[in-house]
Design a protein around this motif. Structure first.
Motif, PDB file in Angstrom:
ATOM      1  N   ILE A  63      83.724  21.232  49.255  1.00 13.71           N
ATOM      2  CA  ILE A  63      82.827  21.270  50.408  1.00 13.71           C
ATOM      3  C   ILE A  63      81.378  21.094  49.971  1.00 13.71           C
ATOM      4  O   ILE A  63      80.602  20.412  50.635  1.00 13.71           O
ATOM      5  CB  ILE A  63      83.031  22.536  51.267  1.00 13.71           C
ATOM      6  CG1 ILE A  63      82.412  22.351  52.659  1.00 13.71           C
ATOM      7  CG2 ILE A  63      82.443  23.779  50.620  1.00 13.71           C
ATOM      8  CD1 ILE A  63      83.144  21.426  53.552  1.00 13.71           C
ATOM      9  N   ILE A  64      81.002  21.681  48.835  1.00 10.46           N
ATOM     10  CA  ILE A  64      79.633  21.496  48.334  1.00 10.46           C
ATOM     11  C   ILE A  64      79.409  20.032  47.994  1.00 10.46           C
ATOM     12  O   ILE A  64      78.371  19.453  48.359  1.00 10.46           O
ATOM     13  CB  ILE A  64      79.340  22.431  47.139  1.00 10.46           C
ATOM     14  CG1 ILE A  64      79.269  23.888  47.617  1.00 10.46           C
ATOM     15  CG2 ILE A  64      78.045  22.021  46.438  1.00 10.46           C
ATOM     16  CD1 ILE A  64      79.153  24.909  46.505  1.00 10.46           C
ATOM     17  N   GLU A  65      80.365  19.412  47.313  1.00  9.34           N
ATOM     18  CA  GLU A  65      80.240  17.980  46.990  1.00  9.34           C
ATOM     19  C   GLU A  65      80.099  17.137  48.243  1.00  9.34           C
ATOM     20  O   GLU A  65      79.246  16.250  48.314  1.00  9.34           O
ATOM     21  CB  GLU A  65      81.466  17.497  46.210  1.00  9.34           C
ATOM     22  CG  GLU A  65      81.464  17.828  44.747  1.00  9.34           C
ATOM     23  CD  GLU A  65      82.722  17.301  44.056  1.00  9.34           C
ATOM     24  OE1 GLU A  65      83.349  16.341  44.564  1.00  9.34           O
ATOM     25  OE2 GLU A  65      83.072  17.862  43.011  1.00  9.34           O
ATOM     26  N   ALA A  66      80.944  17.387  49.230  1.00  5.39           N
ATOM     27  CA  ALA A  66      80.939  16.573  50.453  1.00  5.39           C
ATOM     28  C   ALA A  66      79.642  16.737  51.242  1.00  5.39           C
ATOM     29  O   ALA A  66      79.088  15.755  51.735  1.00  5.39           O
ATOM     30  CB  ALA A  66      82.135  16.933  51.324  1.00  5.39           C
ATOM     31  N   LEU A  67      79.162  17.963  51.353  1.00  9.67           N
ATOM     32  CA  LEU A  67      77.962  18.206  52.159  1.00  9.67           C
ATOM     33  C   LEU A  67      76.691  17.714  51.487  1.00  9.67           C
ATOM     34  O   LEU A  67      75.722  17.380  52.168  1.00  9.67           O
ATOM     35  CB  LEU A  67      77.833  19.692  52.497  1.00  9.67           C
ATOM     36  CG  LEU A  67      78.868  20.242  53.474  1.00  9.67           C
ATOM     37  CD1 LEU A  67      78.730  21.754  53.591  1.00  9.67           C
ATOM     38  CD2 LEU A  67      78.727  19.582  54.838  1.00  9.67           C
ATOM     39  N   THR A  68      76.671  17.680  50.150  1.00  8.31           N
ATOM     40  CA  THR A  68      75.433  17.331  49.442  1.00  8.31           C
ATOM     41  C   THR A  68      75.428  15.916  48.883  1.00  8.31           C
ATOM     42  O   THR A  68      74.440  15.509  48.275  1.00  8.31           O
ATOM     43  CB  THR A  68      75.158  18.336  48.309  1.00  8.31           C
ATOM     44  OG1 THR A  68      76.246  18.301  47.378  1.00  8.31           O
ATOM     45  CG2 THR A  68      74.980  19.750  48.859  1.00  8.31           C
ATOM     46  N   ALA A  69      76.499  15.161  49.087  1.00  9.17           N
ATOM     47  CA  ALA A  69      76.558  13.785  48.580  1.00  9.17           C
ATOM     48  C   ALA A  69      75.449  12.948  49.219  1.00  9.17           C
ATOM     49  O   ALA A  69      75.061  13.181  50.365  1.00  9.17           O
ATOM     50  CB  ALA A  69      77.920  13.172  48.883  1.00  9.17           C
ATOM     51  N   ASP A  70      74.953  11.974  48.473  1.00  6.36           N
ATOM     52  CA  ASP A  70      73.895  11.100  48.986  1.00  6.36           C
ATOM     53  C   ASP A  70      74.313  10.398  50.275  1.00  6.36           C
ATOM     54  O   ASP A  70      73.486  10.160  51.153  1.00  6.36           O
ATOM     55  CB  ASP A  70      73.497  10.055  47.939  1.00  6.36           C
ATOM     56  CG  ASP A  70      72.761  10.670  46.760  1.00  6.36           C
ATOM     57  OD1 ASP A  70      72.187  11.774  46.926  1.00  6.36           O
ATOM     58  OD2 ASP A  70      72.766  10.048  45.678  1.00  6.36           O
ATOM     59  N   ASP A  71      75.596  10.065  50.400  1.00  6.05           N
ATOM     60  CA  ASP A  71      76.074   9.351  51.580  1.00  6.05           C
ATOM     61  C   ASP A  71      76.748  10.279  52.602  1.00  6.05           C
ATOM     62  O   ASP A  71      77.452   9.819  53.498  1.00  6.05           O
ATOM     63  CB  ASP A  71      77.039   8.240  51.178  1.00  6.05           C
ATOM     64  CG  ASP A  71      78.272   8.759  50.443  1.00  6.05           C
ATOM     65  OD1 ASP A  71      78.294   9.945  50.037  1.00  6.05           O
ATOM     66  OD2 ASP A  71      79.216   7.964  50.273  1.00  6.05           O
ATOM     67  N   ALA A  72      76.510  11.588  52.476  1.00  4.18           N
ATOM     68  CA  ALA A  72      77.117  12.550  53.398  1.00  4.18           C
ATOM     69  C   ALA A  72      76.576  12.335  54.806  1.00  4.18           C
ATOM     70  O   ALA A  72      75.385  12.096  54.989  1.00  4.18           O
ATOM     71  CB  ALA A  72      76.825  13.978  52.949  1.00  4.18           C
ATOM     72  N   PRO A  73      77.452  12.394  55.805  1.00  3.63           N
ATOM     73  CA  PRO A  73      76.961  12.300  57.176  1.00  3.63           C
ATOM     74  C   PRO A  73      76.063  13.488  57.479  1.00  3.63           C
ATOM     75  O   PRO A  73      76.324  14.602  57.032  1.00  3.63           O
ATOM     76  CB  PRO A  73      78.224  12.329  58.034  1.00  3.63           C
ATOM     77  CG  PRO A  73      79.346  12.678  57.140  1.00  3.63           C
ATOM     78  CD  PRO A  73      78.882  12.572  55.725  1.00  3.63           C
TER      79      PRO A  73
END
Length: 127
Positions: free
Chosen positions: A53-63
């Motif tokens: 969840i941390i990876e998904a929320l903080t990714a450069d291309d995260a919505p």
């Protein structure tokens, strides 16, 4: 309505912080609020753990859905180190019923489990 217990108030404060777009975009801030054993069942049905969840929320291309508006938030202190919160959120027309378990650790209250279920209309909702 009476004031929430200090434990419930702390869980509500943490939950509201997690709804903040600034917090959701920061790996450090998220890590400070998520329990090491964190698990989530998201609105899509996907299973998440703390790292994913941390990876998904903080990714450069995260919505970036923008602000989430919370309503009907209430909590119950199940025991001295466990709080259950329920509430609804809305963002860009998507509404979800939410349920969270917050555990007290040596570092403070941390989100241990979260589940979100999307809904359109809920005629049985408690007002």
């Amino acid at each position: 309505m009476s004031e929430p217990s200090p434990a419930v108030a702390a869980a509500i404060e943490g939950e509201l912080r997690l709804l903040d777009p600034v917090v959701r975009a920061s790996a450090d801030l998220l890590a400070s609020l998520l329990h090491p054993g964190f698990r989530e069942i998201g609105t899509s049905g996907r299973l998440w753990n703390r790292e994913t969840i941390i990876e998904a929320l903080t990714a450069d291309d995260a919505p970036r859905p923008g602000s989430l508006t919370a309503s009907r938030m209430q909590g119950v202190e199940l025991c001295s180190d466990l709080v259950h919160l329920t509430f609804d959120t809305e963002s860009k027309g998507l509404r979800s019923h939410r349920s969270s378990l917050w555990r007290l650790t040596g570092a403070g209250w941390r989100l241990y489990f979260h589940q979100a279920t999307p809904f359109i209309d809920d005629p049985f909702a408690e007002v």
